[in-house]
Structure formats: C-alpha cells, structure tokens
Design an enzyme around this catalytic site. Structure first.
Site, PDB file in Angstrom:
ATOM      1  N   GLU A  68      -0.095  -9.206   0.162  1.00 16.76           N
ATOM      2  CA  GLU A  68      -0.659 -10.430   0.738  1.00 16.76           C
ATOM      3  C   GLU A  68      -2.166 -10.521   0.502  1.00 16.76           C
ATOM      4  OE1 GLU A  68       0.212 -11.003   4.917  1.00 16.76           O
ATOM      5  OE2 GLU A  68      -0.801 -12.940   4.987  1.00 16.76           O
ATOM      6  N   ARG A 119       9.247 -23.698   4.214  1.00 17.69           N
ATOM      7  CA  ARG A 119       8.552 -23.640   5.499  1.00 17.69           C
ATOM      8  C   ARG A 119       7.549 -24.768   5.708  1.00 17.69           C
ATOM      9  NH1 ARG A 119       7.760 -17.031   5.529  1.00 17.69           N
ATOM     10  NH2 ARG A 119       9.950 -16.646   5.967  1.00 17.69           N
ATOM     11  N   GLY A 156       0.807  -1.221   0.000  1.00 18.73           N
ATOM     12  CA  GLY A 156       0.000   0.000   0.000  1.00 18.73           C
ATOM     13  C   GLY A 156       0.835   1.262   0.000  1.00 18.73           C
ATOM     14  N   HIS A 188       1.218 -17.975   9.968  1.00 20.69           N
ATOM     15  CA  HIS A 188       2.069 -16.836   9.675  1.00 20.69           C
ATOM     16  C   HIS A 188       1.588 -16.000   8.501  1.00 20.69           C
ATOM     17  CE1 HIS A 188       5.669 -14.473   9.462  1.00 20.69           C
ATOM     18  NE2 HIS A 188       6.019 -14.937   8.294  1.00 20.69           N
TER      19      HIS A 188
END
Lengths: 247, 647
Positions: free
Chosen positions: B433, B338, B46, B409
C-alpha cells in the site's frame, strides 16, 4: 455513565507499581472500553498528568495487540472478544472497574498496562512454520485436504497471540498458544511432514523462556477471545509424545 | 541520478515480465551474503519481502512499530485474495483479472504493472497453501472461491472472514523461520523516522526504539518501505490506530516523488459512527455483498418511523424497499466496485433516506439469503463478522439488517515507483500500500492482499538484484558517515521541539480537527472551493500544532503521545498535498470525485484528454509549492472507456 477506575501504574520495568484511582464521567454506553481509556487519557493530559500507557492497534479484535486484565478477567467480562471489542454497555453506571496488565513471569511489564510479549515470537521462531522457501511449490489444488481438517486447522489458526491464556493460567503456561500453532499445521498434510520436530522445538523453547507447565484447568479456553479449544493441547501432546518416542 | 522513467518494458503485454526478468541482472550467492537490506514494515508486503530476500541470501533487518511483526495491519483484512486460477471454470484468466483491475481502477493504472500482478497472482495461492494457510475448501478437498466487487467471476480465495490474518501468519511464519535461522534481524517496537541518503542513494534509516526512546542508526545497501497507507489522516478510518504515513513521508521529503495522493478509497460497508467519542471505524467485509442486499426505504415516512424507532426494518414490506444498487446497476448489482457503492449510499443519504438518527446509514440485509440458504450456511460463511457486528452494535444481524455507511479504508496513492518498484531515489524501494502502482484511482476488493504478496514474494526479490548487482563491491555502510549525523540530529531536534511547545491542545484534539477538515473537503465529494479552503485550513492547523500542542512525559521513555505527535506533524503535511492533488485533477475518477465533473446520472466523469497521467509530486521545502511531474499512461491493450456496471 460515571465510573471509578482502579488502574495499575508502573513507571518502568523495574519500578514498583501501584493502583491509582481515577474518575471518568459522561461515558456513552456505546463507547468501547479503549475509547473510555482514550477519554481518561485526554483528560489526564489536559490536567498535566501522565496518561496511562496501554497497548492497542486495530481495535477490531484481530491484531492481538490489546491486553488488559479487567475485574479479574483477561479481556474483561464479556466472552469471545478482545478488550477493544468490549463496550461500556457491559458495565453499570457507578461501577468501579479494576484494570491490570497481564501478569506472568514470561511477560514482564514495560510500563503501566503494557507488557513485553516477545517470548511468543521466540517460540514461533523455534518451529512455528513449515520449512518452505518462496517459489518452487506445487499447485495449490495438487493436494486435496478434507474440508473437516481444513476447518479444524482454521479453528486453531484463529489464535491472535494476545497472551490471554498465559495471563489467565495459574501456572503461566503457554500451552494453548503453542498447541494452537502446532495443531493448525499438524492437521494439514504439508504441515505433517515436520510435525514432531515442530512440537518438540516449540515446547522446549516455551519451557526455556519461563512459561509454566499445563495442569489441565482449562481456564485458558474459558478466557480465550477466539474460543480456541483445549482439544488442541491433546493434539500437541500426541505430536510431542511421538517426537519423544523417536528420540 | 534521480530517474523518473517508468521502465515499463516494451513488447507484448503477456511477455513483458518474462522478458524483463531475463534482461535484468542477478547477484551471485557469494555476493548476496555481503549485501544488507532494510525492510520497514511487516505487513504482507514487508514480511513476505523480508523472508524471501533472506532466503536468497541477503542480510535483512526488518522493523515494525508493533510489539510483534504479526500485528501489522494486513492482519485485519477480512474478505479474501484474488487470483486468476480459474478453478471455478467460469472463464477467468490472467487477462480478465488484468482487465477488471484496470477498469476497476478507472483507467488510471500502469498496464504493465497490473498485468504482472495478475500474472503472479496464481503463484501466491500456491505459496500460501504450501505454508499451511488454511483456505476454505469444498467437500472434495479442493479450494473454494467467492466473488468480490467489480468482478463477474469467483476468483477470491478466503479463510473465513480472516483472510488477511491467515496470509499474514503465513508470511510471518516464513519470516520467523528466517529470524530463527539468523538470516533476518527483527526490530519490533521500532519506528523509522528518517531515511538516510549518501551521494543521493538510500543507505540506511534513523529509527526510534519505542520502548527506550533511543535514536538508532541502521545502514544498508538498499531500503524497502512497506509501511502501508496514510488513511489515518482522516482521524477516523478503518486503519489501525497506529497506522501512519510517516515513513513514506520522510522519503518524499528526501526527494522521492509522491504519486496520486488524492486517490482515497472510501469503503462502502463499515459500521456507522456512533458519536464523538469514537476512535476508529470498523469494516464489515465486502464479501458480505455476496449474500447481503443493500437497501433504504422507498418512502420518506418509513424513514421517519425508523429513526423514531416506531418500526423495525423487518416491518417494511418488500415492495417498499429500494434496493438501489440492483436498481441502478443490474449487471453487477450489489457487487459494484467500492467507489460506486459508496457514492450511491451517499446519494441516498443526501436525499434524506439515511436509516438511523444521524441519517448516515443504509441497510445491508441477509433476509433473502437466510431464506434461500438457511442460517447455518450464512453462519459458516460470515459467522465471525456477524459476531463482531453484534458485539459492537448490540443488534443481531440474523434478525435485523446491518446498518452500514462508507468510511475511509485504503489509499491508492503513495510513493511513486518504477516497474522495478524503485522510487526516484536509487536504492529506495516501496511495496504494498505504501506505493501507488497497481490500483489506479480505485482498488478492487481482495486485491490489496494480492498486491502486497506479489510485491514481496515475487517481484521485489527479482528486481532489487538489478540495482544491487551494481553495488557488490560496496563495503558495509558506515553509520558514522556525516549523512547519518545530520539525519539523526534533525530527528532529535524535531522531537525536542515538539516536547518544548507545552501548549494547551492534545495530539488527539488536533488530529480530530484535521480529520474534520479532510472528511468535509477532501472526502467522498470534493470541489474547487472546498479544496482551496482545505489547503488554507490545514496550513493554519499546522501552525496551530507547532504553537499549541502539548505532549506530556519525557524523551528517552516509552511514550505513545510523542509517537502520535510526530505522526500528526506529518499528517498535517500529507493532508495538504492530498488536497492540492485533488484540486489539480479537474476530473472525477474512481475514489476521486469532483462534484463539478459528473455525468447526468451522477457517475464519475473522467477527462482522458487532459488527465490521463499519474501525478507525481516533488518536494521543494516546507513552505514552497511542490512540483508536479506527469507520467503519461499509455493504454496499448485496453480500450479506455467510461466504466459501465449496468449491463
């Protein structure tokens, strides 16, 4: 753990505030300070009372949203942490803890423990940047920067803008905050270009917004959660002086 | 007209973005001045978008829920940002970064988007350095790099353990400069509660001033959603307390498709939960896996002694330690992606080797690194992380290994966007995201910062012009339009309804219940029966919320409880869609692990025949089932294979 809390309650910016006393019980020493306040608030809501308003967000010491003056110290009794990183094992069972908002003319209270820190944004809008647009910049490795300077710049850039320095300073000065930004950029060749102009613009904005002057008591450094050194204030003064000399 | 076409350009992979840029339209400076853009959120996406769009000449309004744009949750990213600079001469390239990202995402991302991401990654580093971001440097004055999971090269740029902070301060400084110049108007402590459509196109938002409680109308020619992910649906996550999915969710309810909601990233290295009073979980950066080695004891009797505190971890001899990642994945060792590292930790803990009282922890040990490099080097690399760990746990990680466990997460899923980052609603964009586009089913470490800044600095400022070029004749949006009346009324009614319930449970009471359902059935391991159960339980809990929640205080005031209640109302819907998507996807891939679908060695088993698609869901009303749309993934340049991190 069982604790007595004396908390500043103030309904709105203009309302008269006062301390109110609360009890909390069954607190684990591994609980964080803000989790302890969550527990208090959940109890208050269940009792039909209004919860205590406080600012918080990341809860890992980096966003700078949490504040609180705890037993006379910004971010509480532990060193180099924010309130959200403070854990109840730093207190003793049966303690009375006093919790206040940041108190400074430039940070008016919004409600209870929440203050308005938009003055910080305004200082940075006045000059806390390097004037480059997106795109059209040189390759990142075009200008080598001595590791020492980059490290020192990073030390200053670690500031999270929480306001602890202002809350701690008897003059309500924002010098450490301003110095951290000015110094961080002045240490880099790309920031050096408009260094003097930046220092002048930020300092005059700081004065305009009602922050006090610096009288070198170093209280800010002692309470800064990121351990930012007052040496940066000296660098700011140099930048500022060179700007004045050019006038 | 809503469009569900990826618009990924045809032609050679390496030329797609250049050709696309050449083909799309631009808006002249004189016309840019007449156009307004709203940006919701001030994280890396943003803030960088708002600053870049303002520099181009558009009028920008930027909104954030925090008291300053600088506090958006990107600030908390620790480890680093990837770029294909190949400064280390270790044979990195745009193609290799592209390949690693597609593979790391378990072959569930769009090739064209990922290649573009890798391509612009280098520009980001240049931009950040020009802004004065103090990246780590070598003694020669050039930039330093380290490695992250899923990569065999060192391409991660970093600023100690505070890379997200430094990158965000760079973007925030650019934003501040434009605010100071009057090109951007900033609205801190404002929350978007709805998006307003006029004739099917995004033309503004309804926002709540969080200080006064006032409901405000803001019009624009385009709206950009950069509000982050929805990981807090689990109650406990590494997200900030106020992070939420509501802005994105309102877009979904207004017709934007929501893609791959089940792809959740569970990060392997977080500080384990201490008890029921916990409010959030703290991440320990993936960068620690450069030098830290993950292990549990080989013998169950040692586990028992550890839990009873009869021995310290350092008392366990080298040959009695199971460095299980090095054992299972020799080629990547402790630096597997991960999802792989998280599942491996769960596997050991499920087998009874968890090292703390709860049985839900493994060790991350720096002993051999300290012996090899010295304490000073380790301190210089990770000092702030070690300090953070010690403050939270009261254990000194220089002397005893850290205890870690996986935690929620990041959400790879999000609002569906085309190659231009536009949603299925014209004029409505989603970046960072908040969208779904680049990470497939699993995001690699140090790639979130890369994507947020790629979208904001170098993609959206180009692609938004293509849409706006068709609207240069449009007048300023009139906020007295009936569409604003309607949206504002719905927001006010919703808030009043929540206040009027006056039930017995607090927002947190209910949120914790939702979190338990999500972690149990929609967490690290999922199966059909559990997911069906989750859908039913979430529905029941949602009904409970609307009957029994209690929000104190009044409207028209600073009231964090009503903020939380409005967000929880949305989480109670998001959770259901996540479970529904997980139930639909009868395969395991990346962060989505269905126990029914695994290889003999316990690895995720994809079904490329039937699930080689992006699942994009369309809202059909509060009680109706959503419609599934499939965007098929075409891999023209990468050979799709079972992920292999062993050799």
């Amino acid at each position: 753990m069982k604790l007595t809390l004396k908390i500043w309650r103030q309904a709105s910016p203009k309302a008269k505030g006062e301390f109110k006393t609360y009890q909390v019980d069954g607190i684990s020493p591994d609980t964080s300070f803000l989790e302890m306040l969550d527990i208090l608030n959940n109890d208050l809501i269940h009792k039909g009372e209004e919860p205590v308003a406080f600012d918080h967000d990341c809860r890992e010491g980096i966003c700078g949203m949490c504040s609180l003056y705890i037993d006379g110290h910004a971010h509480g009794p532990d060193t180099e942490i924010t309130t959200c990183q403070l854990h109840m094992r730093k207190f003793k069972d049966g303690d009375t803890i006093t919790i206040e908002p940041w108190r400074s003319r430039a940070f008016p209270v919004i409600k209870d423990l929440v203050v308005n820190r938009s003055a910080y944004d305004q200082i940075l809008q006045a000059g806390g940047f390097i004037s480059v647009n997106t795109g059209g910049v040189p390759d990142a490795n075009a200008i080598p920067i001595p590791k020492k300077n980059a490290d020192e710049s990073m030390d200053a850039a670690a500031c999270i803008g929480c306001g602890a320095c202002v809350a701690t300073c008897k003059n309500g000065s924002a010098m450490l905050f301003v110095a951290a930004r000015v110094s961080s950029l002045a240490l880099l060749p790309q920031g050096k270009v408009e260094g003097a102009r930046r220092a002048k613009a930020m300092v005059s904005k700081m004065e305009e917004l009602g922050f006090g002057g610096c009288t070198n008591t170093r209280a800010c450094e002692a309470e800064c959660p990121k351990g930012i050194s007052v040496a940066h204030i000296a660098r700011l003064n140099r930048e500022f002086l060179s700007a004045k000399l050019k006038d | 007209m809503n469009s569900f076409d990826s618009k990924a350009p045809a032609g050679d992979l390496a030329q797609k973005w250049s050709k696309h840029k050449a083909a799309i339209k631009v808006v002249s400076p004189a016309n840019k001045r007449k156009l307004d853009i709203i940006v919701v959120g001030t994280g890396l996406g943003g803030a960088s978008a708002a600053a870049s769009l303002a520099e181009l000449g558009y009028n920008v309004k930027v909104f954030c829920i925090q008291d300053s744009p600088r506090r958006a949750h990107s600030i908390a990213a620790q480890g680093g940002i990837n770029a294909a600079k190949n400064y280390q001469n270790d044979n990195d390239s745009v193609y290799r970064l592209f390949y690693d990202t597609i593979k790391g995402g378990d072959y569930r991302a769009r090739e064209a988007n990922v290649y573009r991401l890798a391509e612009v990654s280098n520009l980001i580093i240049d931009q950040c350095v020009a802004q004065g971001v103090p990246f780590a440097r070598e003694y020669g004055g050039l930039l330093d790099n380290r490695s992250f999971g899923g990569a065999q090269v060192s391409r991660t740029f970093y600023a100690r353990g505070q890379t997200g902070q430094q990158l965000l301060l760079g973007a925030y400084a650019a934003l501040n400069r434009n605010i100071g110049l009057g090109r951007v108007k900033s609205y801190p402590r404002h929350e978007m509660l709805d998006v307003v459509l006029i004739d099917g196109e995004a033309r503004g938002i309804i926002a709540r001033n969080l200080v006064t409680g006032e409901i405000e109308r803001h019009g624009a020619h385009a709206v950009v959603i950069a509000s982050g992910g929805y990981g807090n649906v689990f109650f406990l996550s590494t997200n900030a307390m106020n992070s939420n999915g509501s802005a994105a969710w309102q877009c979904y309810k207004k017709g934007a498709f929501f893609a791959n909601p089940c792809y959740t990233q569970i990060h392997p290295t977080c500080i384990p939960k201490h008890g029921d009073q916990q409010s959030k979980l703290t991440l320990m950066s993936e960068s620690l896996r450069n030098d830290g080695r993950i292990w549990v004891p080989k013998k169950l009797e040692d586990v028992k002694k550890l839990r009873a505190k009869q021995i310290k971890p350092s008392d366990i001899a080298e040959e009695d330690r199971d460095y299980y990642l090095e054992r299972r994945y020799p080629a990547f060792g402790n630096l597997v992606p991960r999802d792989v590292a998280s599942r491996a930790a769960k596997e050991r803990c499920d087998a009874g080797f968890g090292v703390n009282e709860t049985g839900l922890a493994v060790f991350l040990d720096f002993k051999s690194a300290i012996e090899r490099l010295g304490k000073d080097v380790i301190k210089a690399r990770y000092g702030n992380l070690f300090q953070m760990y010690e403050k939270i746990t009261d254990t000194n990680p220089y002397e005893q290994p850290m205890q870690i466990f996986p935690a929620v997460h990041y959400t790879m899923g999000g609002i569906w966007v085309d190659y231009n980052l536009m949603t299925t609603i014209p004029g409505l964009y989603a970046i960072g995201e908040a969208n779904f586009s680049d990470h497939g089913a699993n995001r690699l470490g140090a790639s979130a910062l890369m994507q947020g800044l790629a979208d904001g600095y170098f993609v959206l400022p180009y692609t938004i012009g293509d849409y706006l070029s068709r609207h240069i004749q449009d007048k300023k949006v009139d906020v007295s339009n009936p569409a604003f009346d309607e949206a504002e009324k719905a927001v006010i009614d919703k808030i009043n309804k929540i206040f009027s319930i006056k039930g017995k449970q607090t927002v947190d009471d209910l949120h914790k219940k939702l979190g338990n359902i999500m972690w149990e059935y929609v967490g690290m391991a999922r199966d059909e029966a559990g997911l069906k159960k989750a859908i039913e339980e979430i529905k029941e809990l949602r009904a409970e919320f609307w009957k029994d929640v209690y929000v104190p205080g009044k409207e028209g005031d600073f009231n964090p409880e009503i903020e939380k209640a409005v967000r929880l109302a949305d989480f109670l819907e998001i959770g259901e869609l996540m479970a529904r998507d997980a139930l639909n996807r009868n395969e395991s891939c990346g962060g989505h692990f269905r126990v029914e679908y695994q290889t003999e060695e316990g690895e995720a088993k994809r079904d490329d025949e039937n699930y080689n698609y992006v699942a994009a869901w369309q809202y059909n009303g509060s009680d109706a089932e959503p419609t599934l749309h499939k965007e098929m993934l075409n891999f023209e340049y990468i050979k799709v294979a079972q992920r292999n991190y062993k050799d």
